[in-house]
Design an enzyme around this catalytic site. Sequence first.
Site, PDB file in Angstrom:
ATOM      1  N   THR A  11      -7.797   2.428   5.022  1.00 17.18           N
ATOM      2  CA  THR A  11      -7.914   1.222   4.188  1.00 17.18           C
ATOM      3  C   THR A  11      -6.507   0.710   3.874  1.00 17.18           C
ATOM      4  O   THR A  11      -5.580   1.498   3.690  1.00 17.18           O
ATOM      5  CB  THR A  11      -8.678   1.511   2.875  1.00 17.18           C
ATOM      6  OG1 THR A  11      -7.907   2.409   2.061  1.00 17.18           O
ATOM      7  CG2 THR A  11     -10.053   2.122   3.149  1.00 17.18           C
ATOM      8  N   GLY A  14      -2.583  -2.799   6.639  1.00 16.79           N
ATOM      9  CA  GLY A  14      -1.861  -3.991   7.098  1.00 16.79           C
ATOM     10  C   GLY A  14      -0.368  -3.919   6.937  1.00 16.79           C
ATOM     11  O   GLY A  14       0.392  -4.482   7.722  1.00 16.79           O
ATOM     12  N   ILE A  17       2.791   1.761   3.576  1.00 14.24           N
ATOM     13  CA  ILE A  17       2.458   3.129   4.015  1.00 14.24           C
ATOM     14  C   ILE A  17       1.333   3.091   5.043  1.00 14.24           C
ATOM     15  O   ILE A  17       1.384   3.757   6.082  1.00 14.24           O
ATOM     16  CB  ILE A  17       2.021   3.980   2.791  1.00 14.24           C
ATOM     17  CG1 ILE A  17       3.178   4.159   1.820  1.00 14.24           C
ATOM     18  CG2 ILE A  17       1.476   5.337   3.245  1.00 14.24           C
ATOM     19  CD1 ILE A  17       2.790   4.815   0.499  1.00 14.24           C
ATOM     20  N   SER A 145      -0.780   9.323  -6.363  1.00 11.52           N
ATOM     21  CA  SER A 145       0.580   9.064  -6.851  1.00 11.52           C
ATOM     22  C   SER A 145       0.937  10.156  -7.854  1.00 11.52           C
ATOM     23  O   SER A 145       0.044  10.707  -8.515  1.00 11.52           O
ATOM     24  CB  SER A 145       0.649   7.712  -7.556  1.00 11.52           C
ATOM     25  OG  SER A 145       1.829   7.609  -8.335  1.00 11.52           O
ATOM     26  N   TYR A 157      -2.955   2.443 -13.749  1.00  6.13           N
ATOM     27  CA  TYR A 157      -2.585   3.066 -12.467  1.00  6.13           C
ATOM     28  C   TYR A 157      -2.697   4.594 -12.567  1.00  6.13           C
ATOM     29  O   TYR A 157      -3.254   5.243 -11.676  1.00  6.13           O
ATOM     30  CB  TYR A 157      -1.159   2.632 -12.108  1.00  6.13           C
ATOM     31  CG  TYR A 157      -0.693   3.045 -10.736  1.00  6.13           C
ATOM     32  CD1 TYR A 157      -1.307   2.538  -9.589  1.00  6.13           C
ATOM     33  CD2 TYR A 157       0.374   3.924 -10.580  1.00  6.13           C
ATOM     34  CE1 TYR A 157      -0.868   2.915  -8.323  1.00  6.13           C
ATOM     35  CE2 TYR A 157       0.829   4.288  -9.320  1.00  6.13           C
ATOM     36  CZ  TYR A 157       0.204   3.791  -8.196  1.00  6.13           C
ATOM     37  OH  TYR A 157       0.637   4.156  -6.948  1.00  6.13           O
ATOM     38  N   ALA A 159      -4.517   6.345 -14.659  1.00 12.46           N
ATOM     39  CA  ALA A 159      -5.928   6.744 -14.804  1.00 12.46           C
ATOM     40  C   ALA A 159      -6.636   6.676 -13.457  1.00 12.46           C
ATOM     41  O   ALA A 159      -7.413   7.562 -13.095  1.00 12.46           O
ATOM     42  CB  ALA A 159      -6.618   5.837 -15.815  1.00 12.46           C
ATOM     43  N   THR A 192       9.999   1.478  -0.252  1.00 13.77           N
ATOM     44  CA  THR A 192       9.116   0.510   0.411  1.00 13.77           C
ATOM     45  C   THR A 192       9.303  -0.850  -0.255  1.00 13.77           C
ATOM     46  O   THR A 192       9.786  -0.928  -1.392  1.00 13.77           O
ATOM     47  CB  THR A 192       7.626   0.911   0.263  1.00 13.77           C
ATOM     48  OG1 THR A 192       7.312   0.973  -1.134  1.00 13.77           O
ATOM     49  CG2 THR A 192       7.322   2.242   0.908  1.00 13.77           C
TER      50      THR A 192
HETATM   51  P1  NAD Z   1       1.537  -2.206  -0.062  1.00 18.35           P
HETATM   52  O1  NAD Z   1       1.273  -3.210  -1.135  1.00 18.35           O
HETATM   53  O2  NAD Z   1       2.788  -2.293   0.720  1.00 18.35           O
HETATM   54  O3  NAD Z   1       0.306  -2.201   0.977  1.00 18.35           O
HETATM   55  C1  NAD Z   1      -1.010  -2.139   0.516  1.00 18.35           C
HETATM   56  C2  NAD Z   1      -1.950  -2.611   1.613  1.00 18.35           C
HETATM   57  O4  NAD Z   1      -3.292  -2.562   1.083  1.00 18.35           O
HETATM   58  C3  NAD Z   1      -1.709  -4.074   2.022  1.00 18.35           C
HETATM   59  O5  NAD Z   1      -1.888  -4.220   3.413  1.00 18.35           O
HETATM   60  C4  NAD Z   1      -2.759  -4.843   1.224  1.00 18.35           C
HETATM   61  O6  NAD Z   1      -3.126  -6.081   1.805  1.00 18.35           O
HETATM   62  C5  NAD Z   1      -3.919  -3.845   1.241  1.00 18.35           C
HETATM   63  N1  NAD Z   1      -4.846  -4.048   0.119  1.00 18.35           N
HETATM   64  C6  NAD Z   1      -4.523  -4.262  -1.193  1.00 18.35           C
HETATM   65  N2  NAD Z   1      -5.641  -4.460  -1.917  1.00 18.35           N
HETATM   66  C7  NAD Z   1      -6.684  -4.362  -1.048  1.00 18.35           C
HETATM   67  C8  NAD Z   1      -8.079  -4.476  -1.190  1.00 18.35           C
HETATM   68  N3  NAD Z   1      -8.638  -4.759  -2.390  1.00 18.35           N
HETATM   69  N4  NAD Z   1      -8.867  -4.312  -0.097  1.00 18.35           N
HETATM   70  C9  NAD Z   1      -8.303  -4.034   1.120  1.00 18.35           C
HETATM   71  N5  NAD Z   1      -6.979  -3.940   1.317  1.00 18.35           N
HETATM   72  C10 NAD Z   1      -6.169  -4.090   0.245  1.00 18.35           C
HETATM   73  O7  NAD Z   1       1.386  -0.784  -0.791  1.00 18.35           O
HETATM   74  P2  NAD Z   1       2.061   0.627  -0.420  1.00 18.35           P
HETATM   75  O8  NAD Z   1       3.320   0.768  -1.169  1.00 18.35           O
HETATM   76  O9  NAD Z   1       2.061   0.839   1.047  1.00 18.35           O
HETATM   77  O10 NAD Z   1       1.001   1.617  -1.122  1.00 18.35           O
HETATM   78  C11 NAD Z   1      -0.075   2.183  -0.408  1.00 18.35           C
HETATM   79  C12 NAD Z   1      -0.714   3.271  -1.290  1.00 18.35           C
HETATM   80  O11 NAD Z   1       0.269   4.237  -1.651  1.00 18.35           O
HETATM   81  C13 NAD Z   1      -1.296   2.745  -2.594  1.00 18.35           C
HETATM   82  O12 NAD Z   1      -2.502   3.416  -2.886  1.00 18.35           O
HETATM   83  C14 NAD Z   1      -0.230   3.103  -3.615  1.00 18.35           C
HETATM   84  O13 NAD Z   1      -0.757   3.263  -4.917  1.00 18.35           O
HETATM   85  C15 NAD Z   1       0.294   4.416  -3.054  1.00 18.35           C
HETATM   86  N6  NAD Z   1       1.662   4.752  -3.482  1.00 18.35           N
HETATM   87  C16 NAD Z   1       2.741   4.026  -3.046  1.00 18.35           C
HETATM   88  C17 NAD Z   1       4.024   4.391  -3.480  1.00 18.35           C
HETATM   89  C18 NAD Z   1       5.256   3.657  -3.016  1.00 18.35           C
HETATM   90  O14 NAD Z   1       6.368   4.053  -3.416  1.00 18.35           O
HETATM   91  N7  NAD Z   1       5.147   2.622  -2.206  1.00 18.35           N
HETATM   92  C19 NAD Z   1       4.180   5.469  -4.352  1.00 18.35           C
HETATM   93  C20 NAD Z   1       3.056   6.179  -4.764  1.00 18.35           C
HETATM   94  C21 NAD Z   1       1.800   5.818  -4.312  1.00 18.35           C
END
Ligand code: NAD
Length: 248
Positions: A11, A14, A17, A145, A157, A159, A192
Amino acid sequence: MTTAGPHVLITGGGRGIGRHLVNGFLANGAAVGVLEYDSDLCDELQQLDGCSAWQCDVSDADDVDLALSAAFDANFVPNVLINNAGIIHSEPLVNMLSRDDRVHSRAAWKRVLAVDLDSVFFVTSRVIDYLLARRQTAVVISISSISASGNAGQSAYAAAKAGVNALTKTWARELGPLGFRFASVAPGFLDTPSTRSALSETTLDRLKQQIPLRALGDVDHIWQTVRFLIENDYVNGTVVEVDGGLVL
Ligand code: NAD
Protein backbone atom coordinates in the site's frame (compact mmCIF):
# COMPACT_ATOMS: atom_id res chain seq x y z
CA MET A 1 10.28 -17.80 1.43
CA THR A 2 12.82 -15.75 -0.53
CA THR A 3 12.39 -12.25 -1.98
CA ALA A 4 12.82 -13.64 -5.50
CA GLY A 5 9.52 -14.87 -6.87
CA PRO A 6 6.81 -13.76 -4.43
CA HIS A 7 3.69 -11.76 -5.22
CA VAL A 8 3.98 -8.64 -3.08
CA LEU A 9 1.10 -6.27 -2.41
CA ILE A 10 2.25 -2.86 -1.13
CA THR A 11 0.00 0.00 0.00
CA GLY A 12 1.22 3.52 -0.77
CA GLY A 13 3.94 2.30 -3.10
CA GLY A 14 3.91 5.45 -5.22
CA ARG A 15 6.74 7.30 -3.49
CA GLY A 16 9.00 7.34 -0.44
CA ILE A 17 9.61 4.09 1.46
CA GLY A 18 6.89 2.25 -0.46
CA ARG A 19 8.40 3.12 -3.82
CA HIS A 20 11.85 2.01 -2.69
CA LEU A 21 10.34 -1.34 -1.65
CA VAL A 22 8.52 -1.63 -5.02
CA ASN A 23 11.83 -1.08 -6.83
CA GLY A 24 13.66 -3.57 -4.58
CA PHE A 25 11.09 -6.32 -5.08
CA LEU A 26 10.93 -5.77 -8.85
CA ALA A 27 14.73 -5.93 -9.09
CA ASN A 28 14.55 -9.30 -7.27
CA GLY A 29 12.07 -10.73 -9.77
CA ALA A 30 8.89 -10.43 -7.67
CA ALA A 31 5.49 -9.57 -9.10
CA VAL A 32 4.36 -6.38 -7.36
CA GLY A 33 0.86 -4.97 -6.87
CA VAL A 34 0.29 -1.53 -5.39
CA LEU A 35 -2.75 0.12 -3.81
CA GLU A 36 -2.03 3.84 -4.24
CA TYR A 37 -4.17 6.95 -3.69
CA ASP A 38 -2.42 9.20 -6.22
CA SER A 39 -3.62 8.35 -9.75
CA ASP A 40 -0.57 9.93 -11.45
CA LEU A 41 1.70 7.72 -9.34
CA CYS A 42 -0.49 4.73 -10.27
CA ASP A 43 0.05 5.50 -13.97
CA GLU A 44 3.81 5.73 -13.36
CA LEU A 45 3.85 2.39 -11.50
CA GLN A 46 1.91 0.67 -14.31
CA GLN A 47 4.80 1.46 -16.66
CA LEU A 48 7.22 -0.61 -14.56
CA ASP A 49 7.80 -4.15 -15.79
CA GLY A 50 6.18 -6.61 -13.37
CA CYS A 51 4.16 -3.97 -11.52
CA SER A 52 0.38 -3.47 -11.37
CA ALA A 53 -1.31 -0.61 -9.55
CA TRP A 54 -4.88 -0.01 -8.43
CA GLN A 55 -6.00 3.49 -7.47
CA CYS A 56 -7.37 3.24 -3.94
CA ASP A 57 -7.83 5.25 -0.76
CA VAL A 58 -6.87 2.60 1.78
CA SER A 59 -8.61 4.52 4.57
CA ASP A 60 -11.96 3.83 2.86
CA ALA A 61 -13.31 0.31 3.40
CA ASP A 62 -15.44 0.26 0.22
CA ASP A 63 -12.53 1.53 -1.88
CA VAL A 64 -10.29 -1.19 -0.42
CA ASP A 65 -12.85 -3.91 -1.20
CA LEU A 66 -13.20 -2.67 -4.79
CA ALA A 67 -9.46 -2.44 -5.42
CA LEU A 68 -8.75 -5.84 -3.88
CA SER A 69 -11.54 -7.43 -5.93
CA ALA A 70 -9.93 -5.96 -9.05
CA ALA A 71 -6.53 -7.31 -7.98
CA PHE A 72 -7.89 -10.80 -7.23
CA ASP A 73 -9.88 -10.81 -10.50
CA ALA A 74 -6.58 -10.05 -12.28
CA ASN A 75 -5.15 -13.17 -10.56
CA PHE A 76 -2.89 -11.10 -8.34
CA VAL A 77 -2.78 -13.27 -5.22
CA PRO A 78 -0.25 -11.88 -2.71
CA ASN A 79 1.92 -14.03 -0.46
CA VAL A 80 3.55 -10.91 0.98
CA LEU A 81 1.54 -7.87 2.12
CA ILE A 82 3.27 -4.65 3.10
CA ASN A 83 1.00 -2.16 4.89
CA ASN A 84 3.03 0.97 4.19
CA ALA A 85 0.61 3.82 3.29
CA GLY A 86 0.51 6.42 6.00
CA ILE A 87 0.52 10.09 6.82
CA ILE A 88 2.74 11.72 9.42
CA HIS A 89 0.96 14.35 11.51
CA SER A 90 2.32 16.47 14.35
CA GLU A 91 0.07 18.65 16.53
CA PRO A 92 0.09 19.34 20.27
CA LEU A 93 -2.86 18.15 22.35
CA VAL A 94 -3.45 21.75 23.44
CA ASN A 95 -1.75 24.63 21.65
CA MET A 96 -1.21 27.06 24.49
CA LEU A 97 0.07 29.78 22.16
CA SER A 98 -3.23 29.93 20.26
CA ARG A 99 -6.43 31.76 21.30
CA ASP A 100 -8.74 29.82 18.97
CA ASP A 101 -8.56 26.19 17.89
CA ARG A 102 -6.39 25.42 20.90
CA VAL A 103 -7.31 21.75 21.04
CA HIS A 104 -5.93 19.07 18.67
CA SER A 105 -8.16 19.04 15.57
CA ARG A 106 -10.69 16.21 15.73
CA ALA A 107 -10.76 16.03 11.93
CA ALA A 108 -6.97 15.49 11.89
CA TRP A 109 -7.30 12.84 14.63
CA LYS A 110 -9.89 10.93 12.57
CA ARG A 111 -7.94 11.26 9.31
CA VAL A 112 -4.65 10.03 10.80
CA LEU A 113 -6.34 7.09 12.55
CA ALA A 114 -8.16 6.24 9.30
CA VAL A 115 -5.12 6.36 6.99
CA ASP A 116 -2.55 4.91 9.41
CA LEU A 117 -4.61 2.32 11.33
CA ASP A 118 -8.03 1.61 9.75
CA SER A 119 -6.26 0.92 6.45
CA VAL A 120 -4.15 -1.86 8.00
CA PHE A 121 -7.30 -3.52 9.35
CA PHE A 122 -9.29 -3.09 6.09
CA VAL A 123 -6.59 -4.39 3.75
CA THR A 124 -5.20 -7.19 5.95
CA SER A 125 -8.60 -8.64 6.90
CA ARG A 126 -9.72 -8.92 3.26
CA VAL A 127 -6.42 -10.35 2.05
CA ILE A 128 -6.29 -12.96 4.83
CA ASP A 129 -9.91 -13.98 4.23
CA TYR A 130 -9.22 -14.43 0.51
CA LEU A 131 -6.09 -16.51 1.16
CA LEU A 132 -7.70 -18.65 3.85
CA ALA A 133 -10.48 -19.61 1.43
CA ARG A 134 -7.75 -20.82 -0.96
CA ARG A 135 -5.65 -22.52 1.75
CA GLN A 136 -2.80 -20.13 1.06
CA THR A 137 -0.71 -18.15 3.53
CA ALA A 138 1.24 -14.88 3.62
CA VAL A 139 3.73 -12.75 5.50
CA VAL A 140 2.24 -9.41 6.56
CA ILE A 141 4.65 -6.57 7.36
CA SER A 142 3.30 -3.23 8.57
CA ILE A 143 5.37 -0.06 8.57
CA SER A 144 4.95 1.43 12.02
CA SER A 145 7.10 4.07 13.73
CA ILE A 146 9.14 4.53 16.90
CA SER A 147 6.41 7.10 17.78
CA ALA A 148 4.30 4.08 18.76
CA SER A 149 6.11 4.23 22.13
CA GLY A 150 4.78 7.76 22.61
CA ASN A 151 6.07 10.99 21.12
CA ALA A 152 5.28 14.49 22.36
CA GLY A 153 3.19 16.41 19.82
CA GLN A 154 2.02 13.33 17.90
CA SER A 155 -1.14 12.10 19.72
CA ALA A 156 -2.92 10.74 16.64
CA TYR A 157 0.16 9.37 14.88
CA ALA A 158 1.51 7.68 18.03
CA ALA A 159 -1.89 6.14 18.81
CA ALA A 160 -2.29 4.88 15.24
CA LYS A 161 1.17 3.29 15.12
CA ALA A 162 0.73 1.74 18.60
CA GLY A 163 -2.49 0.25 17.20
CA VAL A 164 -0.58 -1.13 14.21
CA ASN A 165 1.89 -2.87 16.55
CA ALA A 166 -1.01 -4.26 18.61
CA LEU A 167 -2.58 -5.70 15.44
CA THR A 168 0.75 -7.29 14.45
CA LYS A 169 0.94 -9.09 17.81
CA THR A 170 -2.76 -9.97 17.90
CA TRP A 171 -2.75 -11.47 14.41
CA ALA A 172 0.58 -13.25 15.05
CA ARG A 173 -1.13 -15.15 17.87
CA GLU A 174 -4.47 -15.61 16.09
CA LEU A 175 -3.22 -16.65 12.65
CA GLY A 176 0.26 -18.07 13.35
CA PRO A 177 -1.24 -21.53 13.84
CA LEU A 178 -2.69 -21.24 10.31
CA GLY A 179 0.70 -20.51 8.74
CA PHE A 180 0.56 -16.70 8.51
CA ARG A 181 3.36 -14.51 9.92
CA PHE A 182 3.21 -10.85 10.97
CA ALA A 183 5.81 -8.20 11.82
CA SER A 184 6.08 -4.43 12.19
CA VAL A 185 9.01 -2.32 11.09
CA ALA A 186 9.35 0.84 13.21
CA PRO A 187 11.62 3.37 11.51
CA GLY A 188 13.13 6.24 13.45
CA PHE A 189 14.00 9.35 11.46
CA LEU A 190 14.74 8.57 7.82
CA ASP A 191 16.21 10.96 5.31
CA THR A 192 13.10 11.12 3.09
CA PRO A 193 11.24 14.02 1.44
CA SER A 194 8.37 13.53 3.94
CA THR A 195 10.78 13.94 6.89
CA ARG A 196 12.47 16.96 5.30
CA SER A 197 9.13 18.66 4.62
CA ALA A 198 7.98 18.00 8.22
CA LEU A 199 11.17 19.05 10.07
CA SER A 200 13.56 21.98 9.69
CA GLU A 201 17.31 21.50 9.10
CA THR A 202 17.96 22.82 12.65
CA THR A 203 15.55 20.29 14.17
CA LEU A 204 17.14 17.49 12.14
CA ASP A 205 20.64 18.50 13.33
CA ARG A 206 19.41 18.47 16.96
CA LEU A 207 17.79 15.08 16.42
CA LYS A 208 20.99 13.63 14.96
CA GLN A 209 22.80 14.48 18.20
CA GLN A 210 20.23 12.35 20.10
CA ILE A 211 20.72 9.31 17.82
CA PRO A 212 23.59 7.12 19.09
CA LEU A 213 24.73 6.49 15.48
CA ARG A 214 24.56 10.31 14.84
CA ALA A 215 22.83 9.91 11.45
CA LEU A 216 19.37 9.73 9.90
CA GLY A 217 18.32 6.39 8.47
CA ASP A 218 17.91 5.58 4.81
CA VAL A 219 15.05 3.91 2.90
CA ASP A 220 17.49 1.10 2.12
CA HIS A 221 17.66 0.26 5.84
CA ILE A 222 13.91 -0.43 5.66
CA TRP A 223 14.31 -2.60 2.53
CA GLN A 224 17.02 -4.65 4.28
CA THR A 225 14.74 -5.18 7.29
CA VAL A 226 11.70 -6.12 5.19
CA ARG A 227 13.81 -8.64 3.27
CA PHE A 228 15.07 -10.20 6.51
CA LEU A 229 11.52 -10.46 7.89
CA ILE A 230 10.30 -12.22 4.74
CA GLU A 231 13.23 -14.62 4.55
CA ASN A 232 13.40 -15.62 8.22
CA ASP A 233 10.37 -17.83 8.66
CA TYR A 234 10.70 -18.15 12.45
CA VAL A 235 10.04 -14.44 13.11
CA ASN A 236 6.44 -13.72 14.10
CA GLY A 237 4.75 -10.88 16.03
CA THR A 238 7.96 -8.85 16.27
CA VAL A 239 8.36 -5.08 16.06
CA VAL A 240 11.80 -4.25 14.62
CA GLU A 241 13.04 -0.76 15.40
CA VAL A 242 15.29 0.69 12.71
CA ASP A 243 16.35 3.92 14.38
CA GLY A 244 20.11 4.02 14.92
CA GLY A 245 19.49 3.30 18.61
CA LEU A 246 17.28 6.35 19.28
CA VAL A 247 14.77 4.33 21.34
CA LEU A 248 16.60 2.09 23.77
P1 NAD B 1 5.34 9.35 1.77
O1 NAD B 1 4.37 10.44 2.07
O2 NAD B 1 6.62 9.69 1.10
O3 NAD B 1 4.61 8.22 0.89
C1 NAD B 1 3.37 7.71 1.27
C2 NAD B 1 2.71 7.04 0.08
O4 NAD B 1 1.42 6.56 0.51
C3 NAD B 1 2.44 8.01 -1.08
O5 NAD B 1 2.65 7.36 -2.31
C4 NAD B 1 0.97 8.39 -0.89
O6 NAD B 1 0.32 8.80 -2.07
C5 NAD B 1 0.40 7.07 -0.36
N1 NAD B 1 -0.82 7.27 0.43
C6 NAD B 1 -1.04 8.22 1.39
N2 NAD B 1 -2.31 8.12 1.85
C7 NAD B 1 -2.89 7.10 1.17
C8 NAD B 1 -4.17 6.53 1.19
N3 NAD B 1 -5.14 7.01 2.00
N4 NAD B 1 -4.44 5.48 0.36
C9 NAD B 1 -3.47 5.00 -0.47
N5 NAD B 1 -2.23 5.52 -0.54
C10 NAD B 1 -1.93 6.56 0.27
O7 NAD B 1 5.58 8.61 3.17
P2 NAD B 1 6.86 7.78 3.68
O8 NAD B 1 7.76 8.69 4.41
O9 NAD B 1 7.40 6.93 2.59
O10 NAD B 1 6.14 6.86 4.80
C11 NAD B 1 5.68 5.56 4.51
C12 NAD B 1 5.31 4.88 5.83
O11 NAD B 1 6.44 4.87 6.70
C13 NAD B 1 4.19 5.57 6.60
O12 NAD B 1 3.35 4.61 7.19
C14 NAD B 1 4.94 6.35 7.66
O13 NAD B 1 4.15 6.59 8.81
C15 NAD B 1 6.10 5.42 7.96
N6 NAD B 1 7.28 6.10 8.53
C16 NAD B 1 8.04 6.96 7.79
C17 NAD B 1 9.15 7.57 8.38
C18 NAD B 1 10.04 8.51 7.61
O14 NAD B 1 11.03 9.00 8.19
N7 NAD B 1 9.77 8.81 6.35
C19 NAD B 1 9.46 7.30 9.71
C20 NAD B 1 8.67 6.41 10.43
C21 NAD B 1 7.58 5.81 9.82
